[in-house]
Enzyme design. Structure first.
Site, PDB file in Angstrom:
ATOM      1  N   SER A  99       0.843  -1.205   0.000  1.00 30.00           N
ATOM      2  CA  SER A  99       0.000   0.000   0.000  1.00 30.00           C
ATOM      3  C   SER A  99       0.875   1.251   0.000  1.00 30.00           C
ATOM      4  O   SER A  99       2.060   1.177   0.306  1.00 30.00           O
ATOM      5  CB  SER A  99      -0.887  -0.001   1.250  1.00 30.00           C
ATOM      6  OG  SER A  99      -1.633  -1.206   1.304  1.00 30.00           O
ATOM      7  N   THR A 136       4.296   4.473  -3.612  1.00 27.74           N
ATOM      8  CA  THR A 136       5.344   3.843  -4.431  1.00 27.74           C
ATOM      9  C   THR A 136       4.813   2.594  -5.121  1.00 27.74           C
ATOM     10  O   THR A 136       5.128   2.302  -6.272  1.00 27.74           O
ATOM     11  CB  THR A 136       6.570   3.502  -3.558  1.00 27.74           C
ATOM     12  OG1 THR A 136       6.959   4.670  -2.835  1.00 27.74           O
ATOM     13  CG2 THR A 136       7.734   3.005  -4.391  1.00 27.74           C
ATOM     14  N   GLY A 170       6.048  -0.745   0.061  1.00 28.84           N
ATOM     15  CA  GLY A 170       6.878   0.423   0.354  1.00 28.84           C
ATOM     16  C   GLY A 170       7.301   0.426   1.808  1.00 28.84           C
ATOM     17  O   GLY A 170       7.067  -0.539   2.542  1.00 28.84           O
ATOM     18  N   LYS A 221       6.956   1.049   8.933  1.00 27.11           N
ATOM     19  CA  LYS A 221       5.857   1.102   7.964  1.00 27.11           C
ATOM     20  C   LYS A 221       4.603   1.545   8.697  1.00 27.11           C
ATOM     21  O   LYS A 221       4.538   1.494   9.916  1.00 27.11           O
ATOM     22  CB  LYS A 221       5.652  -0.272   7.325  1.00 27.11           C
ATOM     23  CG  LYS A 221       6.696  -0.573   6.247  1.00 27.11           C
ATOM     24  CD  LYS A 221       6.534  -1.946   5.658  1.00 27.11           C
ATOM     25  CE  LYS A 221       5.179  -2.140   5.009  1.00 27.11           C
ATOM     26  NZ  LYS A 221       4.843  -1.089   4.003  1.00 27.11           N
ATOM     27  N   GLY A 255       2.923   4.524   7.569  1.00 20.02           N
ATOM     28  CA  GLY A 255       2.655   5.938   7.283  1.00 20.02           C
ATOM     29  C   GLY A 255       1.304   6.116   6.593  1.00 20.02           C
ATOM     30  O   GLY A 255       0.614   7.098   6.773  1.00 20.02           O
ATOM     31  N   GLU A 305      -0.357  -5.373   5.871  1.00 19.99           N
ATOM     32  CA  GLU A 305       0.956  -5.405   5.214  1.00 19.99           C
ATOM     33  C   GLU A 305       1.885  -6.392   5.915  1.00 19.99           C
ATOM     34  O   GLU A 305       2.590  -7.176   5.279  1.00 19.99           O
ATOM     35  CB  GLU A 305       1.594  -4.015   5.218  1.00 19.99           C
ATOM     36  CG  GLU A 305       0.936  -3.041   4.269  1.00 19.99           C
ATOM     37  CD  GLU A 305       1.493  -1.644   4.383  1.00 19.99           C
ATOM     38  OE1 GLU A 305       2.060  -1.305   5.438  1.00 19.99           O
ATOM     39  OE2 GLU A 305       1.371  -0.876   3.414  1.00 19.99           O
TER      40      GLU A 305
HETATM   41  O1  DER Z   1       1.800   2.765   5.022  1.00 26.56           O
HETATM   42  C1  DER Z   1       2.661   2.016   4.582  1.00 26.56           C
HETATM   43  O2  DER Z   1       3.176   1.086   5.222  1.00 26.56           O
HETATM   44  C2  DER Z   1       3.212   2.300   3.216  1.00 26.56           C
HETATM   45  O3  DER Z   1       3.704   1.133   2.631  1.00 26.56           O
HETATM   46  C3  DER Z   1       4.315   3.320   3.417  1.00 26.56           C
HETATM   47  O4  DER Z   1       5.199   2.760   4.358  1.00 26.56           O
HETATM   48  C4  DER Z   1       5.038   3.671   2.157  1.00 26.56           C
HETATM   49  O5  DER Z   1       4.234   4.581   1.490  1.00 26.56           O
HETATM   50  P1  DER Z   1       4.846   5.478   0.331  1.00 26.56           P
HETATM   51  O6  DER Z   1       5.275   4.503  -0.742  1.00 26.56           O
HETATM   52  O7  DER Z   1       3.691   6.328  -0.111  1.00 26.56           O
HETATM   53  O8  DER Z   1       5.981   6.253   0.922  1.00 26.56           O
END
Ligand code: DER
Length: 232
Positions: free
Chosen positions: A29, A32, A86, A98, A100, A107
């Site tokens: 998610s 990226t 990501g 992770k 964010g 995940e």
């Molecule tokens: O929320 C999450 O774990 C996402 O994978 C985050 O860690 C990475 O999000 P981004 O690719 O928008 O930086």
């Protein structure tokens, strides 16, 4: 812009080097992963790849459906061949922060049930120690009725500051895909992340932490100069 280009570089490199025919693929998610799903769909079209995709969030499920990729689940594929996701930050030992994007629980389930878990990120996530670049702390998914005592225990035992994550496009707290709340723990010092992860998981009311310890096989970083750096 440069960061978006770097995300795309990492995503394409990871998909091209880790996904083969007849595989079950865990789809992460965030922003990226969008590039990784674009590349997966392109390879399915061009190479007639036969893959199924298992999502880590409503967002990932939407991406899979919107790209016409085959959607599956852990009931049908309890052990995935590869998972791509990501991260908010990656340290020298491949420990990740992770969550964010608020999707850490599913995940971690997907990452933990994959033969090979691969991280994709731009250069801003490439750190030596956690907290170097990512300043929003460690996300922790909690059962809503317990968020106050959990916050107090974490602050008391491990220091730093714990905040309930408030929504931007909705009044009140963020509610996760699992109908829970998220705490963001702004830690002060670098910790033994393996011990801290276990200790926090044991607190009644904690569902999951955003500390992914000894889970990632390797990380692909898109760099400012257009190169891709791989950390194993
Ligand atoms: O929320 C999450 O774990 C996402 O994978 C985050 O860690 C990475 O999000 P981004 O690719 O928008 O930086």
């Amino acid at each position: 812009n440069m960061a978006e280009e770097a995300k795309k570089l990492a995503a394409y490199s990871a998909v091209d080097n880790n996904v083969q025919n007849n595989q079950a693929v865990g789809v992460g998610s965030g922003s990226t992963i969008v590039y990784a799903v674009d590349r997966l769909a392109e390879r399915v079209r061009q190479e007639k790849l036969n893959i199924v995709c298992v999502p880590t969030s409503f967002q990932a499920r939407q991406l899979i459906l919107q790209h016409g990729l085959a959607l599956s689940d852990l009931e049908r594929h309890p052990e995935l061949d590869v998972a791509i996701d990501g991260a908010d930050e990656v340290d020298a030992q491949l420990t990740l922060i992770k969550g964010g994007g608020g999707c850490l629980t599913q995940e971690k389930i997907i990452a933990g049930n994959s033969k090979c878990f691969v991280v994709i990120a731009d250069y801003r996530k490439d750190s030596s120690v956690l907290g170097e670049q990512w300043k929003k702390g460690v996300p922790i998914e909690v059962i809503p009725m317990a968020y106050v005592p959990v916050s107090r225990v974490i602050a008391k035992r491990f220091g730093g500051e714990v905040n309930l994550r408030m929504a931007v496009s909705k009044a009140g707290p963020v509610v996760t895909d699992n109908s829970n709340f998220i705490l963001d723990w702004k830690f002060e010092d670098v910790q033994n992340w393996s011990e801290v992860n276990t200790a926090i998981k044991m607190i009644p009311g904690v569902v999951e932490t955003g500390l992914f310890v000894n889970m990632a096989e390797r990380a692909y970083f898109g760099m400012e100069d257009g190169s891709v750096k791989v950390r194993k």
